[in-house]
Design an enzyme around this catalytic site. Structure first.
Site, PDB file in Angstrom:
ATOM      1  CG  ASP A 101      -6.983  12.199   1.513  1.00 60.21           C
ATOM      2  OD1 ASP A 101      -6.991  11.949   2.725  1.00 60.21           O
ATOM      3  OD2 ASP A 101      -6.340  13.142   1.006  1.00 60.21           O
TER       4      ASP A 101
ATOM      5  N   GLY B  48      -3.626  18.041   1.744  1.00 60.53           N
ATOM      6  CA  GLY B  48      -5.032  18.017   2.111  1.00 60.53           C
ATOM      7  C   GLY B  48      -5.836  17.992   0.812  1.00 60.53           C
ATOM      8  CB  ALA B  49      -8.572  15.763  -0.295  1.00 58.23           C
TER       9      ALA B  49
ATOM     10  CD  GLN C 107       0.557  14.738   7.393  1.00 54.46           C
ATOM     11  OE1 GLN C 107       0.918  13.998   8.309  1.00 54.46           O
ATOM     12  NE2 GLN C 107       0.659  14.377   6.139  1.00 54.46           N
TER      13      GLN C 107
ATOM     14  NE  ARG D 130       0.201  13.402  -1.688  1.00 57.88           N
ATOM     15  CZ  ARG D 130      -0.185  13.649  -0.431  1.00 57.88           C
ATOM     16  NH1 ARG D 130      -0.596  14.852  -0.083  1.00 57.88           N
ATOM     17  NH2 ARG D 130      -0.182  12.685   0.473  1.00 57.88           N
TER      18      ARG D 130
HETATM   19  O1  MRU Z   1      -0.987  13.490   3.003  1.00 53.44           O
HETATM   20  P1  MRU Z   1      -1.909  14.625   3.328  1.00 53.44           P
HETATM   21  O2  MRU Z   1      -1.408  15.519   4.400  1.00 53.44           O
HETATM   22  O3  MRU Z   1      -2.331  15.378   2.078  1.00 53.44           O
HETATM   23  O4  MRU Z   1      -3.222  13.904   3.885  1.00 53.44           O
HETATM   24  C1  MRU Z   1      -4.322  14.702   4.234  1.00 53.44           C
HETATM   25  C2  MRU Z   1      -5.449  13.967   4.829  1.00 53.44           C
HETATM   26  O5  MRU Z   1      -5.442  12.753   4.929  1.00 53.44           O
HETATM   27  C3  MRU Z   1      -6.649  14.775   5.211  1.00 53.44           C
HETATM   28  O6  MRU Z   1      -7.291  14.219   6.322  1.00 53.44           O
HETATM   29  C4  MRU Z   1      -7.640  14.798   4.037  1.00 53.44           C
HETATM   30  O7  MRU Z   1      -6.998  15.216   2.864  1.00 53.44           O
HETATM   31  C5  MRU Z   1      -8.807  15.678   4.297  1.00 53.44           C
HETATM   32  S1  MRU Z   1      -8.397  17.393   4.248  1.00 53.44           S
HETATM   33  C6  MRU Z   1      -9.811  18.300   4.455  1.00 53.44           C
END
Ligand code: MRU
Length: 356
Positions: free
Chosen positions: A245, A54-55, A204, A96
């Site tokens: 993200d 999550g970002a 997720q 990432r």
């Molecule tokens: O690959 P991830 O699980 O890190 O991807 C997360 C997402 O795409 C979320 O929607 C995004 O980071 C927003 S979190 C507030």
């Protein structure tokens, strides 16, 4: 007691020589286990394999990761310490590529250290860096709650809303971005029914979002990603809210793979599609989503989902982890500073300020 209220996605334990404790999100919802990262390499690995994801949460973890990476340099001279800082920032930045919060947090840490280089001792710089990581963490907590307050005004009692991936407390310091809107609506006495896309390939949605909504007593229905069109056609969904993200200056928004399809479906059914994201997710240095780097992940996430073979040996696989939803499909972006509507370069700049 509500487990969600006790959930701390990321926490620093101890002083400047302390450690980072994370919920291992790869194990949820089967097991709730915290892990301790005592080294830079452990933080990098946790980000890479999505133990923390999550970002905003990635940005917070990386900021603390910088503190860990500098611990072995406590007795170094300034030149070696700052060489090490460059190395640590570069290394964490390679974990990432898509979520800009990672680079935003690393830049903040670097800038703070640089401002103290001439005037402070190594110990003072390390203490200031830990403070900065804690500030990034605390600011995110506040931004999430503010996003919830702005976003809840857009929902009405009894609505069906759809979300994709996990933009909840697990993806942030606390409360989340998209999920914060649902939690706040609930606190205000508005009941919403959340349709949760399972979010292939790493689930997720089903593993994390469904778990968080259940913890907080929000009614939710899990669907496979391919069912979104059908629930929209059946009139079950009146709004879509996801996280992001990285958001370009014109509002094009990268989020978990599959978000773009949901936005196209929402447009086809006349349903408003919203992004909920803090200012730390905007990248005003890029004009459009075409410049957003899209992470490609290992093929076995698709061919061997959670260990089980589900494809013939040797089949070609393409596994982009994110896609970009064009700004014209986004009704509004909900930020901690207010709701950006319509979504355009000018309205974004007016809300957030010009590119720095
Ligand atoms: O690959 P991830 O699980 O890190 O991807 C997360 C997402 O795409 C979320 O929607 C995004 O980071 C927003 S979190 C507030």
């Amino acid at each position: 007691m509500n487990t969600a209220d006790k959930v701390e996605t990321v926490r620093w334990v101890g002083d400047v020589d302390g450690q980072l404790v994370l919920i291992d999100q790869t194990l949820l919802p089967v097991e709730f286990r915290e892990i301790t990262c005592g080294t830079l390499e452990e933080v990098w690995e946790a980000i890479k394999v999505l133990r923390v994801r999550g970002a905003p949460a990635i940005g917070i973890a990386a900021a603390y990761g910088v503190c860990l990476g500098l611990q072995p340099y406590a007795a170094a001279d300034h030149d070696s310490f700052f060489d090490r800082l460059d190395e640590v920032v570069k290394y964490l930045g390679e974990s990432r590529p898509t979520a800009v919060n990672l680079f935003w947090a690393l830049r903040r840490m670097e800038k703070l250290a640089a401002s103290l280089r001439q005037s402070a001792s190594i110990r003072e710089i390390r203490l200031a860096l830990l403070d900065e990581a804690r500030t990034i963490h605390e600011e995110d907590r506040r931004m999430c709650h503010a996003i919830g307050r702005h976003g809840a005004d857009l929902l009405t009692h009894g609505q069906g809303v759809l979300t994709h991936c996990n933009a909840g407390g697990l993806a942030t310091a606390e409360y989340g971005t998209a999920l914060s809107v649902f939690f706040t609506a609930q606190d205000q006495g508005k009941q919403v029914h959340v349709f949760v896309d399972e979010t292939r390939p790493l689930l997720q949605g089903s593993r994390l979002t469904a778990w968080e909504l259940k913890q907080r007593g929000i009614t939710a229905t899990l669907i496979c990603d391919s069912m979104a069109a059908q629930v929209m056609r059946e009139g079950k969904v009146q709004a879509v809210i996801t996280g992001a993200d990285r958001i370009a200056a014109n509002g094009d928004s990268a989020n978990k793979i599959g978000t773009y399809s949901v936005a196209v479906l929402a447009r086809a059914h006349g349903i408003p599609f919203y992004i909920a994201a803090p200012s730390s997710t905007f990248d005003l240095s890029i004009a459009s989503g075409a410049e957003i780097p899209i992470e490609e992940r290992a093929s076995d996430e698709i061919t061997h989902g959670f260990g089980k073979p589900t494809a013939p040996e040797g089949v070609a696989v393409y596994n982009p982890a994110f896609d970009v939803t064009p700004a014209e499909l986004i009704k509004a972006i909900i930020t901690e500073r207010g709701v950006i509507d319509p979504v355009a370069t000018e309205t974004i700049a007016a809300c957030l300020g010009e590119p720095g």
